[in-house]
Structure formats: structure tokens, C-alpha cells
Scaffold this active site. Structure first.
Site, mmCIF file in Angstrom:
data_model
loop_
_atom_site.group_PDB
_atom_site.id
_atom_site.type_symbol
_atom_site.label_atom_id
_atom_site.label_comp_id
_atom_site.label_asym_id
_atom_site.label_seq_id
_atom_site.Cartn_x
_atom_site.Cartn_y
_atom_site.Cartn_z
ATOM 1 N N TYR A 223 -9.443 22.586 -29.296
ATOM 2 C CA TYR A 223 -10.126 21.584 -28.907
ATOM 3 C C TYR A 223 -10.437 21.342 -29.723
ATOM 4 O O TYR A 223 -10.116 21.111 -30.641
ATOM 5 C CB TYR A 223 -11.906 22.987 -28.321
ATOM 6 C CG TYR A 223 -12.111 22.133 -26.413
ATOM 7 C CD1 TYR A 223 -12.267 21.744 -26.474
ATOM 8 C CD2 TYR A 223 -11.865 23.231 -25.773
ATOM 9 C CE1 TYR A 223 -12.515 20.979 -25.086
ATOM 10 C CE2 TYR A 223 -12.046 23.333 -24.739
ATOM 11 C CZ TYR A 223 -12.111 22.113 -23.675
ATOM 12 O OH TYR A 223 -12.354 21.793 -22.932
ATOM 13 N N GLU B 95 -12.781 17.895 -29.208
ATOM 14 C CA GLU B 95 -14.633 17.322 -29.310
ATOM 15 C C GLU B 95 -14.200 15.917 -29.675
ATOM 16 O O GLU B 95 -14.739 16.721 -30.723
ATOM 17 C CB GLU B 95 -15.234 17.664 -28.045
ATOM 18 C CG GLU B 95 -14.642 17.814 -26.845
ATOM 19 C CD GLU B 95 -15.465 18.890 -25.807
ATOM 20 O OE1 GLU B 95 -17.168 18.593 -26.604
ATOM 21 O OE2 GLU B 95 -15.500 19.083 -24.879
ATOM 22 N N ASP C 38 -5.261 -5.394 -19.087
ATOM 23 C CA ASP C 38 -4.897 -4.272 -19.019
ATOM 24 C C ASP C 38 -3.419 -4.437 -19.853
ATOM 25 O O ASP C 38 -2.337 -5.381 -18.129
ATOM 26 C CB ASP C 38 -5.058 -3.436 -17.351
ATOM 27 C CG ASP C 38 -3.974 -2.597 -17.416
ATOM 28 O OD1 ASP C 38 -3.036 -2.166 -17.836
ATOM 29 O OD2 ASP C 38 -4.679 -1.982 -16.698
ATOM 30 N N THR D 230 -0.338 1.558 -20.849
ATOM 31 C CA THR D 230 -0.233 3.108 -20.673
ATOM 32 C C THR D 230 1.099 3.381 -21.625
ATOM 33 O O THR D 230 1.805 2.617 -21.836
ATOM 34 C CB THR D 230 0.177 3.287 -19.211
ATOM 35 O OG1 THR D 230 1.495 2.755 -19.080
ATOM 36 C CG2 THR D 230 -1.280 3.544 -18.209
ATOM 37 N N LYS E 241 5.680 3.827 -20.047
ATOM 38 C CA LYS E 241 6.117 3.137 -19.256
ATOM 39 C C LYS E 241 7.197 2.139 -20.196
ATOM 40 O O LYS E 241 8.040 3.047 -20.504
ATOM 41 C CB LYS E 241 5.113 2.005 -17.993
ATOM 42 C CG LYS E 241 4.129 2.669 -17.687
ATOM 43 C CD LYS E 241 3.171 1.504 -16.734
ATOM 44 C CE LYS E 241 2.387 2.012 -15.448
ATOM 45 N NZ LYS E 241 1.611 2.571 -15.790
ATOM 46 N N ARG F 201 3.137 10.605 -21.101
ATOM 47 C CA ARG F 201 1.878 9.950 -19.611
ATOM 48 C C ARG F 201 0.779 9.803 -20.626
ATOM 49 O O ARG F 201 0.099 11.081 -21.218
ATOM 50 C CB ARG F 201 2.306 11.308 -18.487
ATOM 51 C CG ARG F 201 0.958 10.838 -17.289
ATOM 52 C CD ARG F 201 1.548 11.298 -16.525
ATOM 53 N NE ARG F 201 3.749 11.491 -16.414
ATOM 54 C CZ ARG F 201 3.098 9.942 -15.599
ATOM 55 N NH1 ARG F 201 2.525 9.410 -15.469
ATOM 56 N NH2 ARG F 201 4.847 9.096 -15.130
HETATM 57 C C1 PLP Z 1 -1.082 -2.184 -14.838
HETATM 58 C C2 PLP Z 1 -2.129 -1.155 -14.673
HETATM 59 N N1 PLP Z 1 -2.981 0.229 -15.050
HETATM 60 C C3 PLP Z 1 -3.241 0.962 -15.076
HETATM 61 C C4 PLP Z 1 -2.758 1.898 -14.987
HETATM 62 C C5 PLP Z 1 -2.711 3.344 -14.156
HETATM 63 O O1 PLP Z 1 -2.196 4.215 -15.289
HETATM 64 P P1 PLP Z 1 -2.044 5.817 -15.533
HETATM 65 O O2 PLP Z 1 -1.676 6.218 -13.629
HETATM 66 O O3 PLP Z 1 -1.701 6.550 -16.695
HETATM 67 O O4 PLP Z 1 -3.947 6.147 -14.816
HETATM 68 C C6 PLP Z 1 -1.505 1.222 -14.117
HETATM 69 C C7 PLP Z 1 -0.061 2.336 -13.394
HETATM 70 O O5 PLP Z 1 0.611 2.232 -13.050
HETATM 71 C C8 PLP Z 1 -0.447 0.004 -14.510
HETATM 72 O O6 PLP Z 1 -0.421 -0.403 -13.693
#
Ligand code: PLP
Length: 417
Positions: A58, A60, A204, A230, A233, A239
Site C-alpha cells: 500500500y 497511498e 488524450d 494509456t 497501446k 495496462r
Molecule cells: C482515446 C482514449 N482515451 C482513453 C481510453 C481509456 O483507456 P482505459 O481503457 O485504460 O481506461 C482509451 C481506450 O481505448 C482511448 O482510446
């Protein structure tokens, strides 16, 4: 004599049923071709890091300021992950704790917005993501999202339309980034629009992060208040998610993630993130990402030659979006036929799609995972031929099984890591 701790037995012996699930997934990945644009095959080192004792801890809080004792070792993992990611991306601050991309995005919204604030983001039907304002997602529930889309003719983001919408809406935040957009995104223009209308700019980059890291896609970091991605990918890590931001937002974002959104961080995953960031700093990462892009471009060219229509007519990144209407099949049926042939893809809405999300008119096909296995342009041509052949014989399970056998033989030459 000391008794062996009963918890020290290997999985195979301790729980054969669960062990078998792991073996079966290894077989599934090995014996078919993974063409889902958001997936990849992690290295052995990344997977080993995830099975270390750090899962027990843990922690936090943040390094040096934890709510638990005994964090001196895991602090090293988090410090290392932060240091490495800031060597890759020239951001002022990094938070490597998000359990996922969705939670990274949630923390950014929570840190920088008030409930009910207007936000402008890419429409889900045009390639955006659930966390960019879907009515059933926290984003759409707590904030007032308006969508921008792509030009129906070109399939490209129309920056003039984005600017006009931004001027009209005066959003508190503009979001760029997508799940199914096959082209490069011009973050400089987005940043300029955001500044003009006094909005925050959030990117994002879940999908192209690996390409950005290798300088093969425009970099949002200089233009955005916050950037999330993320790690699993194109980045090819475990993950999870990561947030990059400007110094001025650091405190708010860190505290929005913990204690705002999450509890204890997954320290074993953070160690694995550090491993994957280390891999991304090595020279072979650029070679890999260059090949990911070349393979996607080759896939686009081969599919076009076989009579497929592609949204935007091609790709600048790691994915292509096929308009399955060019072969008189829905996305759902194409996904199923390809699955039977040993090719894993996902159905996907395409711009202006008349079908429902569970049916769709498109499939999204990506090259990150097959490139990790070592496939190059010639093998990509073969994949395009299999996609075409499987769709052509969609109603004939015997013929699909024949393709699957060919795919299986081929896969044996390209083991997964
Ligand atoms: C553009 C985008 N943002 C956020 C996410 C979310 O990621 P997670 O599945 O790890 O929550 C994805 C997942 O495919 C994505 O394509």
C-alpha cells in the site's frame, strides 16, 4: 526444519484452473493475429515486473509523502517511472499512478473543471472516446460536452469548424484525441483555438503516444495544459495510464487523482511502467514505431488496392478505419468472419454511421501488436489478402477455418515475446 509457506507453490500447482486460463490466453495470442489498434504484446520484462512483490504494498500518497510506512522501495519505482517518462516527453510534471486511461482523464476533468462546465471534444461517432462526453460516462454526466466531428467528405478534422464551435460555445476546456482517428492531429492549431477563446486545452493521446514518443506524430505537450495517455497501446507497457501537465496544474491534478479518484496505487504496475519507459528510451523503440507506421501505411495501400474504402483514404498513424459498406458487410459481421479466420479486430462506428454501436459499418485495424511480432510490409500484404478473403467467404465456416489454419501456420514463424 522450516516448512515451506503454502503460498509459495507455483500457480500451475496451486490453482491449475487459473493457470490454464493464463496458458490459454498465451495460446490465443500466439496462434492468431492481434489487429486491435489499442492492444500490443508486452515484453517479458514488463510482465515480470508486474508479478513482483510490489503488488503487496500500500502506498497511498506520492513518493516522500505517503500515508503508509515501508514505502522506501516502492518510492524508487515511482520516482524512476516519473524520471523516465519526463525524459521521453518534455512535460513539467508527470503522474504515473492512474490505473487506466479513463481514470487519468477523470482526474484531469476533476482537477480543472467545475461540474456543469462546457467542454468541446471529438464526437464519439467520429472517433472520440467514451470519456470525452458519452452521456452514460462520468464525463457526460458531470460536464456539458459538445462534439466536433470530421468533415464527412474527407474524414479529416475540420479545424475551421472546431474554431467556429469554440467561438460560439466558449468552452472551459477543449479536448483533442481520439480512439479511431487514422490521421495526425494538429495540436498546435487546437492550442491556438483554445487560447483564442480562453479555454483550457487537454489532449488524450492514448492511441498515438508511442508514435509521439518516437517523434513520428505531432507532440501535444508544448501546447496543452494536460496530456494523458494509456501505457498499454502503442507505448507497449502494462495496462494503465499516465498524466503529464504544466507545473501550475500539478498540485490540483495530483490531488484529483489521489485522493480524488483513486486509492492505493498499483506499485507493481508502476514498476512495469518504469520498465516500459526504459524500453521506450532505447534506440529499438524508434525502429519499432517507424515500422508500426510503415505497416499501417502498407495495410492501407493493400486494402485500397483490394477495393476497400478507408475513412480519410489512408493513415498517418498506427491504424486504419475500414468502411465495410465497400464490401457490403456490417462491422459486426466482418469482426465475426475475421475472428473465425484467426484475425482479431474490433467493429467500430465510422463518421455518419447509420448503424448502432453494436453493429457499426466499420472495423478498426491496427499494426502495433503484429509489428511487435516482427511483421514487415510483405507480411502486411498477406494480412490484407486474408482480411479480403475472410470477408468474401464470410458465410462459409469451412473456408474460414482453412484461412485460420494458414494464419496459424504463419503465426508459428512469429512468436510473441
Ligand atoms: C482515446 C482514449 N482515451 C482513453 C481510453 C481509456 O483507456 P482505459 O481503457 O485504460 O481506461 C482509451 C481506450 O481505448 C482511448 O482510446
Amino acid at each position: 526444519m522450516t516448512q515451506p509457506n503454502p503460498g509459495s507453490r507455483p500457480l500451475q500447482e496451486a490453482d491449475p484452473e487459473c493457470y490454464q486460463i493464463g496458458v490459454d490466453e498465451f495460446r490465443r495470442e500466439s496462434e492468431g493475429l492481434e489487429l486491435i489498434a489499442s492492444e500490443n504484446h508486452t515484453s517479458r520484462a514488463v510482465r515480470e515486473a508486474m508479478s513482483t512483490y510490489l503488488t503487496n504494498k500500500y502506498a497511498e500518497g506520492y513518493p516522500g509523502a505517503r500515508y503508509y510506512g515501508g514505502c522506501e522501495v516502492v518510492d524508487r519505482a515511482e520516482d524512476l517511472a516519473r524520471k523516465r517518462i519526463l525524459q521521453i516527453f518534455a512535460a513539467q510534471h508527470a503522474n504515473v499512478q492512474p490505473h487506466s486511461g479513463a481514470q487519468a482523464n477523470q482526474a484531469v476533468y476533476q482537477a480543472l473543471l467545475q461540474h456543469g462546465d462546457p467542454v468541446l471534444a471529438m464526437d464519439l461517432n467520429h472517433g472520440g472516446h467514451l470519456t470525452h462526453g458519452h452521456p452514460k460516462n462520468f464525463s457526460g454526466i458531470f460536464f456539458k460536452f459538445t462534439g466536433y466531428g470530421v468533415n464527412p467528405e474527407t474524414g479529416l478534422i475540420d479545424y475551421d469548424v472546431v474554431r467556429a464551435k469554440a467561438r460560439e460555445l466558449r468552452p472551459r476546456m477543449i479536448v483533442a484525441g481520439a480512439s479511431a482517428y487514422p490521421r495526425a492531429i494538429d495540436f498546435a492549431i487546437f492550442g491556438e483555438i483554445a487560447r483564442e477563446v480562453g479555454a483550457l486545452f487537454f489532449v488524450d493521446m492514448a492511441h498515438p503516444a508511442g508514435l509521439v514518443a518516437a517523434k513520428l506524430h505531432p507532440d501535444p505537450v508544448p501546447h496543452a495544459d494536460a496530456v494523458t495517455f494509456t501505457t498499454h497501446k502503442t507505448m507497449r507497457g502494462p495496462r494503465g495510464g499516465t498524466i503529464l501537465c504544466r507545473e501550475e496544474h500539478k498540485k490540483k491534478i495530483d490531488s484529483a487523482l489521489f485522493p480524488g479518484v483513486q486509492g492505493g496505487p498499483l506499485m507493481h504496475v508502476i514498476l512495469a511502467k518504469a520498465v516500459s519507459f526504459g524500453e521506450a528510451l532505447g534506440p529499438s523503440f524508434i525502429t519499432y514505431q517507424t515500422q508500426v507506421k510503415k505497416n499501417a501505411q502498407r495495410l492501407a495501400a493493400s486494402l485500397l488496392a483490394l477495393g476497400f474504402r478507408l475513412v480519410s483514404g489512408g493513415t498517418d498513424n498506427h491504424l486504419v478505419l475500414i468502411d465495410c459498406r465497400s464490401k457490403s458487410i456490417t462491422g459486426r459481421d466482418a469482426e465475426l468472419a475475421l475472428h473465425k479466420a484467426g484475425l482479431t479486430v474490433n467493429k467500430n462506428l465510422i463518421p455518419g454511421d447509420p448503424e448502432k454501436p453494436m453493429v457499426t459499418s466499420g472495423i478498426r485495424v491496427g499494426t502495433p501488436a503484429v509489428t511487435t511480432r516482427g511483421l514487415k510490409e510483405n507480411e502486411i500484404d498477406q494480412i490484407a489478402r486474408w482480411i479480403d478473403a475472410a470477408i468474401a467467404v464470410r458465410a462459409d465456416d469451412t473456408k474460414l477455418a482453412k484461412i485460420r489454419a494458414e494464419v496459424g501456420d504463419f503465426c508459428r514463424m512469429y512468436p510473441i515475446p
